[in-house]
Every structure is written in C-alpha cells, then in structure tokens.
Design an enzyme around this catalytic site. Structure first.
Site, short mmCIF file in Angstrom:
data_model
loop_
_atom_site.label_atom_id
_atom_site.label_comp_id
_atom_site.label_asym_id
_atom_site.label_seq_id
_atom_site.Cartn_x
_atom_site.Cartn_y
_atom_site.Cartn_z
N CYS A 1 1.21 20.67 25.19
CA CYS A 1 1.57 19.19 24.84
C CYS A 1 0.45 18.31 25.20
O CYS A 1 -0.22 18.61 25.88
CB CYS A 1 2.69 19.00 25.91
N GLN B 1 5.30 -2.13 30.79
CA GLN B 1 4.22 -1.25 31.52
C GLN B 1 5.11 -0.24 31.76
O GLN B 1 6.33 -0.23 32.23
CB GLN B 1 3.72 -1.69 32.83
N CYS C 1 3.56 21.65 35.00
CA CYS C 1 4.22 21.71 33.81
C CYS C 1 4.04 22.84 33.09
O CYS C 1 2.63 23.12 32.68
CB CYS C 1 3.92 20.33 33.22
N ASP D 1 -4.21 -9.69 29.05
CA ASP D 1 -3.81 -8.36 29.31
C ASP D 1 -3.70 -7.87 27.94
O ASP D 1 -2.59 -7.65 27.42
CB ASP D 1 -2.61 -8.41 29.84
N CYS E 1 -6.23 -1.67 29.65
CA CYS E 1 -5.70 -0.22 29.85
C CYS E 1 -6.96 0.53 28.96
O CYS E 1 -6.44 1.56 28.48
CB CYS E 1 -4.50 -0.34 29.14
N TYR F 1 -1.49 -12.51 25.82
CA TYR F 1 -1.07 -11.21 25.46
C TYR F 1 0.10 -11.11 26.72
O TYR F 1 -0.07 -9.96 27.16
CB TYR F 1 -2.00 -10.09 25.58
N GLU G 1 1.78 -14.52 22.98
CA GLU G 1 2.37 -13.24 22.66
C GLU G 1 2.76 -13.12 21.03
O GLU G 1 3.37 -14.09 20.55
CB GLU G 1 3.70 -12.63 23.37
N1 SAH Z 1 1.00 -8.93 29.82
C1 SAH Z 1 2.19 -8.22 29.23
C2 SAH Z 1 1.92 -7.20 28.05
C3 SAH Z 1 0.64 -6.43 28.12
S1 SAH Z 1 0.57 -5.19 26.57
C4 SAH Z 1 2.86 -7.09 30.19
O1 SAH Z 1 2.14 -7.13 31.62
O2 SAH Z 1 3.69 -6.49 30.25
C5 SAH Z 1 -0.07 -6.32 25.37
C6 SAH Z 1 0.52 -7.23 24.65
O3 SAH Z 1 -0.24 -7.89 23.75
C7 SAH Z 1 1.96 -6.60 24.18
O4 SAH Z 1 2.98 -7.32 24.32
C8 SAH Z 1 1.46 -6.67 22.51
O5 SAH Z 1 2.70 -7.10 21.75
C9 SAH Z 1 0.72 -7.91 22.44
N2 SAH Z 1 -0.26 -8.35 21.51
C10 SAH Z 1 -0.81 -7.29 20.64
N3 SAH Z 1 -1.62 -7.87 19.84
C11 SAH Z 1 -1.72 -9.43 20.13
C12 SAH Z 1 -2.50 -10.53 19.56
N4 SAH Z 1 -3.29 -10.51 18.59
N5 SAH Z 1 -2.12 -11.67 20.23
C13 SAH Z 1 -1.16 -11.93 20.90
N6 SAH Z 1 -0.24 -10.95 21.71
C14 SAH Z 1 -0.82 -9.70 21.09
#
Ligand code: SAH
Length: 483
Positions: free
Chosen positions: A78, A291, A72, A390, A417, A320, A341
């Site tokens: 960037c 994701q 790139c 997650d 992550c 999460y 969530e």
């Molecule tokens: N497992 C899902 C999302 C992972 S990302 C997937 O694979 O798509 C992390 C997620 O945690 C997000 O959706 C975010 O909104 C949520 N999140 C952030 N802080 C949180 C909290 N304190 N309690 C519950 N969920 C939370």
C-alpha cells in the site's frame, strides 16, 4: 558502470524527500524503497540513469538500529505509509532534518539562523488510528470483482485493504455494507482508463469528540441509484449522521465533484477542537477541507496562536482559511479576523461556524487568495497586524505574497504541509523585509513522510528606520552633552 539486474551490497545513509532510502557506492546514489538508514542490504538494480539508479531490496544483511517490524501487513504494498518500518524517534528525526535542510537549501537561510529559530518538533501521542478521514478508491480486479483500498506507491493500482491502521475503526464495516449495496443493485466500479463504471470513491469522516460519521460516495453519474437500499444499510451504524453523494463525471484525478447532495441525515457533521481558551465546535461539509489528525491540529493551532502574539487589538488576515478553523481560534483573541478561501461550501461552513460559536468579529470572503486579496487591499488599504497563511501543497501564489508584503504586517504565521514550497515562499518574504524568527514542525502524519510546519516571520525595521534611529540617538547625545 552499473546495469539492470546487477546485484549490489549497499549501506543506506539517508532518506529522500518521500521517505525513499538512499545509499551510495563510490559517491553514486541508489534509491531503494523499504530500507532504513543504517541498514546494510543486498539489492537488485532495476533502472540506471546518468546520476542515479533505482534498486529493489532483496534482503537485509544487517538491520539498522532504527528498524522495527511494520505493524500493518500491507506495508510496502500500500502506498499510504512510507516510514512504518522505522522507530517513531527515527521518523521524527527524519522530519526535523527534512524541514531544516529545505529551509537552508531552498530557503537560502543561514544554517545558524535556522538552528536558532528551531523551536522543537511537536510529536504525536497517537501513531495509529489518528486519521479522522479516509478516501477509498473503488475498482475491479482482473476477474471483474469489486475491490477497494488504497493506491500502491506512485500508482493507481488499488491494493485491497479496508482496515487501515491509521483510520477509524468503523471504516471496514461501512465499506462492507457499500459492497453489499453494489452487488444487490448490480453496480460497477469506475475504471479510470475507459471512464466507465459507477462508483469512484468513498469518503468517510468522523468528528472529534462528537463521533458523528459522514459518508460521501463519489459517483460517475448524475443520479444516485438504489438510495433506499443504500441508506437502509448504513443509517443504523452507531454515529452515522450524514450520508451524501458527489457527482464527478470528469476524467480527472480530482476525487470529489464540485457538488454534494444529501441522501439521509444532515449535510454536515460536527467536530470539536479543545483549547485552553474554550472548545470550538466546527460544522463540516463533504467538500470542505479539515485537517485529518484532530489531536495534532489542536497542538498545531495552539502554536500558530502563540506565534500570532495577539493582545486583543489586532486585525488578522487568515488566508486559505477553509471552514475557518484557525480564524475562529484567532478571533477569540483578536479585534477582527478576515478569512479568504476558494471553496464556496467551506466559506458557508466558516460563516455558520462563527455563528455556532457566537463569534462576531470574523468575516469571510470566497475566492482565490491571489485574486481576492490584491483587490481587497486596493479597495481598503487595510493594514493587518498579523497575517496567517495555510496554503495547499503548492504554497502561496506570488501575487498573494506581494500583497502581504505591501500590507506589511508585523508578523506572518505560515502554516505549511510542504516544507519545500514553504522554504521557497519564506525565501521570497525574507528578500522583502521579513526574517524567520521561529519554526516548529508538527507530526500530523505519523508513519508517512509528510510533515506540517508552523513558522513565525517578523518584519524587520527597514534600513531607513535603522538610519533614522541612529541619527536620533546621535542627536540625543549631542544635545545631552551640549556638543
Ligand atoms: N486553514 C484551514 C485550511 C487549510 S488547507 C484549516 O486549517 O483547516 C488549504 C485550504 O486552501 C483549503 O481549504 C483549500 O480549499 C484552500 N485553497 C486552495 N487554493 C486556494 C486559493 N488559491 N485561494 C484560497 N484558498 C485556496
């Protein structure tokens, strides 16, 4: 001692946690952006601190074997990619090492144990055009012209660029149309310093296999201006499915507002995860997390499913859970899944997605995991067999981990992550009866320093259990031998 503007010669030995190159002279480290381990470079010192200094790459005296020409032209300007000047093999090696070192240093796990648990990195097949979502900030250059692109490294200066090599091919055309609409309607870009101006960000997303496109504009106002003109420009782009706006009038770094309003089409787009167990279709709202790399998500979640070792009789917590992405993957193989969530729109999506896929054994609750979970456990005393977490980059809250420990599932599958907060949380879990059994980094973000990790932790038999087992065995032999 070194001082600003000194010119030094340096051999790069390693990369820091965000892909910054590090080379040492007599043990004193210099951080240089844009260099690769193995490079011998000439650099100009820009800042000297007590234990480290920063330097600017002037020229490469001898290039590393791991160096390639970045694909790139914006690389280096960037802030989006940090590793595009390295071979893909070298990028993967860097990510493997980063995760391993964090587990040892921050996680306090024995090196031999970490090496034993290592199940190999999951490489990406596509290193370009893998992102299903991009968020472009809008601003003005010094002559007052609208610019959009990406932020420069560690800054909020916008580098104009609408044709990101990692993103969807349609993005630049959509952004062109948005600029036309702004000019026709006399709309300005947002200025972070003054808090004035109309358009803040544009989010563009595309569904995997469905090719449905979502555009959401983040505006610094309550009302949308010129919606007919706007919709007219976008609606005929092939795949266009959802056009919304989100109002965000706060002086904050958070991109989206806490709402979204439909201008044209559907609220949600559909995206698909393919799996051996049958495809799962997900509906996705503008405010919901998903994701960004659809293909690697399939590989990552297959690993999570493998680590969960479901036979069909298990109760699983998915904390999460977002739009229920992992939950629904697991629900097909478990007795019951319970998802938590914090984003209301994501929970609505999760419930709709369960219905969409005829999944009846998944239940979802909206709230912060650290608040909802302790209360839920107090009420139900439910004993899950498997807990999947997650969390976002900051990791799990302690009260969430404490509740998991009390509920004592046999297995915890931790998808992360951020290897540093993952290691911190694993340390806590390992101090409270769990052990790291397996882990696999997954390259969700080729060309950037980011890495995803899937870990399996297993509950150890408690010391008391061990004693009981050995006494039982002794008794058994005593009886058997008639002693
Ligand atoms: N497992 C899902 C999302 C992972 S990302 C997937 O694979 O798509 C992390 C997620 O945690 C997000 O959706 C975010 O909104 C949520 N999140 C952030 N802080 C949180 C909290 N304190 N309690 C519950 N969920 C939370």
């Amino acid at each position: 001692m070194y001082k600003k503007n000194d010119v030094i010669q340096l051999e790069i030995s390693t990369l820091g946690s965000e892909g910054e190159a590090i080379g040492k002279i007599d043990g004193f480290p210099f951080f240089v952006r844009g260099a690769v381990p193995g490079d011998v470079i000439e650099a100009g010192v820009t800042k000297v601190k007590k234990n480290m200094a920063f330097a600017r790459l002037i020229r490469i005296i001898k290039p590393s074997e791991d160096r390639v020409d970045p694909a790139c032209p914006y690389f280096g300007k960037c802030g989006g990619c940090q590793l595009m000047h390295m071979t893909y093999d070298a990028q993967l090696k860097y990510k493997e090492e980063k995760v391993k070192n964090d587990l040892i240093r921050i996680g306090g796990i024995d090196k031999a144990e970490v090496e034993k648990a290592y199940a190999g990195i999951i490489p990406a097949k596509e290193v370009f055009h893998y992102r299903n979502k991009e968020q472009y900030p809008f601003g003005e250059d010094k002559d007052g012209n609208t610019v959009c692109g990406f932020y420069a490294y560690h800054s909020h200066r916008i580098v104009e660029q609408t044709d990101c090599l990692l993103g969807n091919e349609e993005n630049s055309k959509i952004l062109e149309k948005i600029k036309e609409w702004m000019s026709e309607c006399g709309l300005s870009s947002y200025d972070e310093t003054s808090g004035k101006g109309y358009l803040r960000h544009v989010m563009i997303r595309k569904g995997n296999l469905t090719d449905e496109i979502m555009v959401c504009l983040v505006i610094n106002a309550k009302k949308f201006k010129g919606s007919d003109i706007f919709v007219g420009k976008l609606k005929d782009i092939p795949g266009m499915t959802s056009i919304t706006f989100s109002s965000n009038t706060e002086n904050t770094n958070v991109i989206m507002g806490d709402n979204s309003t439909l201008l044209w089409g559907c609220e949600r787009i559909r995206t698909v995860i393919e799996s051996d167990n049958g495809n799962i279709e997900y509906a996705l709202s503008p405010l919901s997390f998903y994701q960004v790399n659809s293909k690697q998500t399939e590989r990552l979640y297959s690993k999570a499913l493998e680590y969960a070792e479901l036979k069909g009789s298990e109760t699983v917590w998915d904390l999460y859970c977002g739009i229920g992405t992992i939950s629904l993957f697991l629900a097909k193989k478990a007795k019951r899944v319970f998802g938590v969530e914090i984003v209301p729109q994501a929970i609505e999506d999760a419930k709709a997605n369960a219905k969409l896929n005829n999944i009846n054994n998944a239940e979802f609750i909206c709230g912060a995991a650290e608040e909802v979970l302790p209360a839920y456990y107090k009420d139900t005393a439910e004993k899950p067999d498997v807990v999947v977490v997650d969390p976002p980059r900051k990791g799990c809250d302690k009260s969430c981990l404490d509740t998991i420990i009390k509920a004592s599932p046999d297995r915890i599958v931790y998808v992360s992550c951020d290897p540093a907060t993952l290691a911190r949380d694993i340390k806590y879990l390992c101090e409270n009866g769990y052990a790291l059994k397996k882990y696999a980094p997954c390259d969700m973000f080729p060309n950037s320093f980011h890495v995803e990790v899937c870990c399996l932790l297993e509950r150890l038999r408690s010391a008391k259990d061990h004693i009981k087992i050995s006494i039982d065995a002794d008794d058994y032999y005593r009886i058997k031998d008639n002693k």
